[in-house]
Design a protein around this motif. Structure first.
Motif, short mmCIF file in Angstrom:
data_model
loop_
_atom_site.label_atom_id
_atom_site.label_comp_id
_atom_site.label_asym_id
_atom_site.label_seq_id
_atom_site.Cartn_x
_atom_site.Cartn_y
_atom_site.Cartn_z
N MET A 127 -0.45 -11.79 -12.52
CA MET A 127 -1.18 -10.65 -12.01
C MET A 127 -0.47 -10.08 -10.78
N LYS A 128 -0.41 -8.77 -10.72
CA LYS A 128 0.14 -8.10 -9.55
C LYS A 128 -1.03 -7.64 -8.69
N GLN A 129 -0.92 -7.82 -7.40
CA GLN A 129 -1.99 -7.43 -6.48
C GLN A 129 -1.58 -6.18 -5.71
N VAL A 130 -2.52 -5.26 -5.59
CA VAL A 130 -2.31 -4.07 -4.76
C VAL A 130 -3.15 -4.28 -3.51
N LYS A 131 -2.49 -4.26 -2.35
CA LYS A 131 -3.15 -4.57 -1.08
C LYS A 131 -3.23 -3.34 -0.20
N ALA A 132 -4.21 -3.34 0.69
CA ALA A 132 -4.36 -2.26 1.65
C ALA A 132 -3.19 -2.28 2.62
N ASP A 133 -2.63 -1.11 2.89
CA ASP A 133 -1.50 -1.05 3.82
C ASP A 133 -1.94 -0.65 5.23
N MET A 134 -3.25 -0.50 5.40
CA MET A 134 -3.81 -0.21 6.73
C MET A 134 -5.31 -0.53 6.70
N SER A 135 -5.91 -0.57 7.85
CA SER A 135 -7.36 -0.82 7.95
C SER A 135 -8.11 0.50 7.80
N GLY A 136 -9.30 0.41 7.23
CA GLY A 136 -10.15 1.58 7.09
C GLY A 136 -11.25 1.33 6.08
N SER A 137 -12.08 2.31 5.89
CA SER A 137 -13.15 2.23 4.90
C SER A 137 -12.69 2.87 3.60
N ILE A 138 -13.08 2.27 2.50
CA ILE A 138 -12.75 2.87 1.21
C ILE A 138 -13.71 4.02 0.97
N TRP A 139 -13.18 5.22 1.00
CA TRP A 139 -14.00 6.42 0.81
C TRP A 139 -14.22 6.67 -0.67
N LYS A 140 -13.16 6.45 -1.48
CA LYS A 140 -13.28 6.70 -2.91
C LYS A 140 -12.27 5.83 -3.68
N GLY A 178 -17.08 2.35 0.22
CA GLY A 178 -17.87 2.02 1.41
C GLY A 178 -17.44 0.72 2.08
N ASP A 179 -16.70 -0.13 1.37
CA ASP A 179 -16.23 -1.39 1.96
C ASP A 179 -15.18 -1.11 3.03
N PHE A 180 -15.18 -1.92 4.08
CA PHE A 180 -14.13 -1.85 5.10
C PHE A 180 -13.05 -2.86 4.71
N VAL A 181 -11.80 -2.43 4.79
CA VAL A 181 -10.68 -3.32 4.47
C VAL A 181 -9.75 -3.43 5.67
N GLU A 182 -9.15 -4.58 5.79
CA GLU A 182 -8.11 -4.82 6.78
C GLU A 182 -6.76 -4.71 6.10
N GLU A 183 -5.73 -4.45 6.85
CA GLU A 183 -4.38 -4.42 6.29
C GLU A 183 -4.10 -5.75 5.59
N GLY A 184 -3.65 -5.68 4.33
CA GLY A 184 -3.34 -6.88 3.56
C GLY A 184 -4.45 -7.34 2.63
N ASP A 185 -5.66 -6.78 2.76
CA ASP A 185 -6.74 -7.14 1.84
C ASP A 185 -6.40 -6.65 0.43
N ILE A 186 -6.76 -7.45 -0.57
CA ILE A 186 -6.50 -7.09 -1.96
C ILE A 186 -7.53 -6.05 -2.39
N ILE A 187 -7.02 -4.91 -2.90
CA ILE A 187 -7.89 -3.85 -3.40
C ILE A 187 -8.13 -4.05 -4.89
N LEU A 188 -7.04 -4.28 -5.65
CA LEU A 188 -7.19 -4.48 -7.09
C LEU A 188 -6.05 -5.33 -7.63
N GLU A 189 -6.23 -5.79 -8.86
CA GLU A 189 -5.21 -6.57 -9.55
C GLU A 189 -4.80 -5.86 -10.83
N LEU A 190 -3.51 -5.93 -11.14
CA LEU A 190 -2.97 -5.34 -12.35
C LEU A 190 -2.45 -6.43 -13.26
N GLU A 191 -2.55 -6.21 -14.58
CA GLU A 191 -1.96 -7.14 -15.54
C GLU A 191 -0.61 -6.60 -15.95
#
Length: 70
Positions: free
Chosen positions: A1-14, A57-70
């Motif tokens: 699985m490949k992980q896509v991570k947040a590259d900065m901190s912030g709230s997920i708007w969409k 609406g979730d808050f993410v920190e830099e490096g948090d996993i947003i989604l996984e790809l197969e």
């Protein structure tokens, strides 16, 4: 699985993708809101979306996993 991570901190708007969707490197997968700015977040890999770990609406920190790809 490949992980896509947040590259900065912030709230997920969409989240702009869904489970099962094919995405390519550089495709927008989410929009973060940080300091009243909307910042598009792009996939760092290509593949099929297997799981989305965060929701709008979730808050993410830099490096948090947003989604996984197969």
């Amino acid at each position: 699985m490949k992980q896509v991570k947040a590259d900065m901190s912030g709230s997920i708007w969409k989240i702009t993708t869904t489970v099962g969707e094919e995405v390519v490197t550089g495709q927008e997968i989410a929009i973060l809101e940080s300091m009243k700015m909307e910042i598009p977040m792009e996939s760092t890999a290509s593949g099929k979306v297997h799981m989305i770990h965060k929701k709008e609406g979730d808050f993410v920190e830099e490096g948090d996993i947003i989604l996984e790809l197969e």
